[in-house]
Design a protein around this motif. Structure first.
Motif, PDB file in Angstrom:
ATOM      1  N   VAL B 104      10.636  11.034 -13.568  1.00 44.93           N
ATOM      2  CA  VAL B 104       9.510  11.102 -12.639  1.00 44.93           C
ATOM      3  C   VAL B 104      10.014  10.802 -11.240  1.00 44.93           C
ATOM      4  CG1 VAL B 104       7.329  10.035 -11.973  1.00 44.93           C
ATOM      5  CG2 VAL B 104       7.855  10.358 -14.392  1.00 44.93           C
ATOM      6  N   LEU B 105       9.669  11.663 -10.303  1.00 46.55           N
ATOM      7  CA  LEU B 105      10.050  11.390  -8.923  1.00 46.55           C
ATOM      8  C   LEU B 105       8.806  11.520  -8.066  1.00 46.55           C
ATOM      9  CD1 LEU B 105      13.469  13.247  -8.714  1.00 46.55           C
ATOM     10  CD2 LEU B 105      13.079  10.798  -8.394  1.00 46.55           C
ATOM     11  N   ILE B 106       8.013  10.465  -8.052  1.00 45.41           N
ATOM     12  CA  ILE B 106       6.848  10.500  -7.173  1.00 45.41           C
ATOM     13  C   ILE B 106       6.843   9.251  -6.322  1.00 45.41           C
ATOM     14  CG2 ILE B 106       5.300  12.009  -8.470  1.00 45.41           C
ATOM     15  CD1 ILE B 106       4.078   9.523  -9.736  1.00 45.41           C
ATOM     16  N   ASN B 107       6.221   9.365  -5.174  1.00 41.36           N
ATOM     17  CA  ASN B 107       6.157   8.257  -4.237  1.00 41.36           C
ATOM     18  C   ASN B 107       5.046   7.304  -4.675  1.00 41.36           C
ATOM     19  OD1 ASN B 107       6.013   6.539  -2.127  1.00 41.36           O
ATOM     20  ND2 ASN B 107       5.759   8.133  -0.549  1.00 41.36           N
ATOM     21  N   VAL B 108       5.439   6.071  -4.940  1.00 40.67           N
ATOM     22  CA  VAL B 108       4.468   5.107  -5.451  1.00 40.67           C
ATOM     23  C   VAL B 108       3.328   4.875  -4.466  1.00 40.67           C
ATOM     24  CG1 VAL B 108       5.703   3.061  -4.619  1.00 40.67           C
ATOM     25  CG2 VAL B 108       4.272   2.898  -6.678  1.00 40.67           C
ATOM     26  N   ASP B 109       3.617   5.026  -3.165  1.00 41.50           N
ATOM     27  CA  ASP B 109       2.562   4.799  -2.162  1.00 41.50           C
ATOM     28  C   ASP B 109       1.420   5.806  -2.284  1.00 41.50           C
ATOM     29  OD1 ASP B 109       3.967   2.697  -1.137  1.00 41.50           O
ATOM     30  OD2 ASP B 109       4.984   3.900   0.390  1.00 41.50           O
ATOM     31  N   ALA B 110       1.720   6.943  -2.923  1.00 41.25           N
ATOM     32  CA  ALA B 110       0.691   7.983  -3.033  1.00 41.25           C
ATOM     33  C   ALA B 110      -0.298   7.709  -4.169  1.00 41.25           C
ATOM     34  CB  ALA B 110       1.357   9.335  -3.246  1.00 41.25           C
ATOM     35  N   ILE B 111      -0.013   6.695  -4.973  1.00 44.90           N
ATOM     36  CA  ILE B 111      -0.892   6.427  -6.115  1.00 44.90           C
ATOM     37  C   ILE B 111      -1.964   5.425  -5.703  1.00 44.90           C
ATOM     38  CG2 ILE B 111      -0.989   5.565  -8.491  1.00 44.90           C
ATOM     39  CD1 ILE B 111       2.050   6.275  -8.589  1.00 44.90           C
TER      40      ILE B 111
END
Lengths: 450, 322
Positions: B104-111
């Motif tokens: 998984v490569l997602i920006n945690v700030d976007a959650i």
């Protein structure tokens, strides 16, 4: 029957004269609209009741849906809020949660924005919901009663003692005018509380000598300052952290538990002393309020209630009321009464309300009772106890802010006025930050009250 | 009928595995908290209950042989200790460690983050070591997405089929240990022994695959939309899953501390309802918290085959259902 009705009319006349005299200065110009003595508690059983909401946050929107659900012949006719976006999101939420769209009878002309919007919305209605931040409650309540509206209003009822005096005066007028006033201290409409109070009245735990009341949790929302906002708008958006609007969390939330102590003991404390501060939640976005308070409330008969409230993440959570009597004890969270040997002698059967199909939701019941009372020409008068429990919490706050013992007379006669009169968008709010954005935090031993 | 057209077959898009398929401990940077994961081998099992099963309801049939791909499942229900990390979001920006996963490569700030509830959501039943409860399905999904972002490993809620497969651990009986209700108390917290409260996770015996509290303690969210005729209308028997089009009802599994023994059966299907938010006095009602569901928690799974990014987002409800 006839004599009852005569008596009511007589009272109304008396109260009206007295009211005019008492409040002529505060509301001059507004009284004209209230002169026709039309309904005043004599609303016919089948009359279409017009509802207005003042303060369109989450709670106000929820209360609208509960009111619409309470009575088939109620329609929403007006909405007021300081901010337009709040009205829009509220209306959207109401429509999503209430299907009889014909009874959401509002259009652009009945949505009012601004600091005086409350008058315009109330003028269109028979029943008003007052759900703004509590600092505005006294003036909104006063206007409603002056204009013969039935009222549902959220707790607390003010943030300062002068505000409480206004509410108490207005409460008397409401009673004389036979206007219904329900206050959102919903434990009074919760069967568990009503049922346990009956046990107390029957003497099952003897006389209450002490108790502990709690609202310990992790805190609430925070709204960040946005560019272009005036200081006044910022404070009203982030109102929880400013005393003139909110009154601190000992008032805004913990009033529920303090109120239960007053209700069950049957009186109000004569004095308070305590401590509190701002230990963890210190950022400038948290304005000027404390993150914890601990107060001892002493009643005339010597009973002492320890009150604790905390907004600190990662600490023990508890929202509850516990009492010890001369014959037994009560833990409200469990709905349980024990005798002095520690044996459980009673448990409220539906304490786990989510398991029970016949345990009504108190947030709905308070509206059901309000409309039932209006229809039957009865009078519910919750404002006095609501005001006095609000004042109890204000007394607790004064005790923690000053570090001094505060008496009931002292707080009742306090001249400390937090809410400015005649607020407009150009007004300077009563509290201002320094150049670092910090607000002055009360300091026990240094902070004083008038 | 319509719902069934949305049955999803997980397309195997990723063929290389980062490490052998065995039990492991998921570390969480910036805290001493960990999550124990149990490797559940792929295989076939009979889902649902036979017509003569004691306590059976119509929605548990017909029984069907279902094929499940391998996955890991958390051996315990997610505790408040872990859920508070998600609520507080203090560890989000701690730099990634060497062992950060690559699934998984997602920006945690976007959650988006759960709001702070207005009341004590543990209802006084305990927090440290106790299962988290009262979160909505959406919130549980967002926990999974957040956990994925901070660990780099792909986590989500189990499908209803995966849940039952992991619960049964090869059994075909009422419970994973057999049919004898009198020994349920060795495996589960339920109405008879719970004293009206949940208990710390992992105090009872695990099932044969080493998973704890599948029966009882708290009921658990699964991904699927609940439909009473899901099994009747099923035309796909490999990794079946009914994509939710509506917030309610979802399938909930396992029974809880408040339930009778029969409600804890491996095949028993429970469902969510708007009543779970009845006492939320606000509108809009919180999308993060239930006020009337102190018996529902969740656990996480990680499929061995990582789904495509589109499917990852679908399964995390990246597009919120209204």
């Amino acid at each position: 029957m006839k004599s009852t009705s005569n008596k009511i009319n007589k009272n109304n006349d008396v109260s009206r004269r007295k009211f005019c005299k008492n409040t002529a200065i505060a509301t001059s110009g507004l009284l004209a609209t209230s002169l026709p003595l039309k309904s005043m508690g004599h609303i016919q059983e089948n009359k279409r009741l017009k509802l207005a909401v003042v303060g369109c946050g989450g709670r106000g929107s929820g209360a609208v849906v509960q009111a619409l659900n309470a009575d088939d012949n109620v329609e929403l006719v007006a909405m007021a809020d300081a901010f337009k976006d709040r009205i829009e999101s509220s209306l959207k939420g109401i429509k999503e949660n209430f299907s009889d769209i014909k009874r959401i009878n509002v259009d652009e002309k009945s949505l009012f924005t601004g600091l005086d919007a409350y008058k315009k919305a109330q003028d269109k209605s028979d029943v008003v919901i007052l759900d703004t931040p509590p600092g505005f409650r006294p003036q909104h309540f006063e206007y409603a009663i002056a204009n013969d509206k039935h009222v549902f209003m959220e707790k607390p009822l003010a943030t300062d003692a002068p505000g409480i005096k206004r509410v108490l005066e207005t409460a008397k007028v409401a009673k004389q005018k036979r206007l219904n006033v329900v206050v959102g201290l919903q434990r009074h409409y919760e069967n568990k509380y009503i049922n346990i109070l009956k046990k107390i009245e029957k003497g099952e735990i003897g006389k209450i000598v002490s108790g502990q009341v709690y609202w310990n949790d992790a805190g609430v929302w925070v709204k960040n300052r946005e560019t272009g906002q005036s200081e006044l708008e910022y404070q009203m958006r982030n109102w929880y952290y400013f005393n003139w609007l909110c009154g601190d969390h000992i008032l805004e939330q913990h009033i529920h538990n303090i109120d239960v102590a007053n209700w069950f003991i049957g009186s109000y404390p004569v004095s308070a002393q305590g401590m509190g501060g701002r230990e963890v939640r210190k950022g400038i976005e948290y304005g000027e309020i404390f993150d914890h308070h601990f107060v001892e409330f002493t009643y005339e008969d010597g009973a002492v209630i320890s009150s604790q409230c905390r907004h600190q993440k990662g600490t023990m959570l508890r929202v509850d009321e516990v009492f010890q009597g001369t014959k037994g004890s009560i833990v409200m969270g469990k709905g349980e009464i024990k005798n002095l040997s520690g044996d459980v002698i009673y448990t409220y059967p539906n304490t786990n309300y989510w398991e029970s199909d016949n345990e009504p939701n108190p947030y709905q019941v308070e509206h059901d009772k309000l409309f039932e009372s209006i229809r039957n020409s009865n009078v519910i008068s919750n404002a006095e106890y609501g005001a006095k429990s609000t004042l109890t919490a204000i007394m607790g706050r004064m005790a923690t802010y000053t570090g001094k013992k505060i008496s009931w007379e002292q707080v009742l006669n306090s001249k400390q006025k937090l809410v400015p009169d005649n607020l407009n968008w150009n007004s300077t709010p009563p509290t201002l930050p320094n150049e670092k954005g910090e607000y002055e935090i009360p300091k026990p031993g240094i902070t004083t009250i008038d | 009928m319509k719902n069934l057209t949305f049955i999803l077959i997980f397309i195997l898009t990723c063929t290389s595995f980062n490490f052998p398929f065995k039990n492991y401990t998921q570390k969480i940077n910036g805290t001493s908290k960990t999550i124990e994961l149990v490797a559940i081998p792929g295989g076939k099992f009979k889902m649902g209950s036979s017509k003569n099963e004691n306590g059976r309801k119509e929605d548990e049939g017909p029984q069907q042989t279902i094929e499940i791909s391998p996955f890991w499942i958390s051996s315990y229900e997610i505790t408040w200790d872990l859920y508070h990390l998600f609520m507080e979001r203090k560890i989000d920006n701690i730099s990634l460690s060497k062992n950060h996963g690559k699934e998984v490569l997602i920006n945690v700030d976007a959650i988006s983050g759960a709001t702070t509830p207005y009341i004590d959501m543990s209802f006084g039943m305990g927090t440290e070591g106790y299962p988290a409860i009262n979160m909505t399905h959406y919130a549980a999904s967002k926990f999974c997405q957040w956990l994925s972002a901070i660990t780099g490993n792909y986590y989500r809620l189990p499908t209803e089929a995966e849940w039952e497969y992991a619960c049964r651990a090869g059994s075909e009986s009422l419970y994973s240990f057999g049919n004898d209700t009198s020994i349920l108390k060795d495996y589960a917290w339920f109405k008879e022994n719970s004293n009206r409260s949940y208990k710390k996770v992992g105090l009872k015996k695990p099932n044969k695959w080493g998973v704890y509290d599948m029966h009882g303690n708290v009921s658990e969210w699964t991904l699927d939309q609940y439909t009473a005729d899901a099994y009747q209308k099923r035309n796909n028997t490999k990794n079946p899953y009914i994509v939710a089009k509506n917030t309610y009802p979802r399938t909930i599994r396992g029974g809880s501390w408040k339930d009778e023994a029969m409600q804890l059966r491996s095949a028993k299907r429970h469902q969510s309802s708007p009543r779970f938010k009845e006492r939320d006095p606000q509108i809009p009602k919180s999308k993060w918290w239930n006020t009337d569901a102190p018996f529902i928690g969740f656990r996480v799974v990680r499929p061995l085959e990582t789904p495509s990014i589109d499917d990852q987002n679908l399964l995390w409800e990246e597009k919120k259902i209204d």
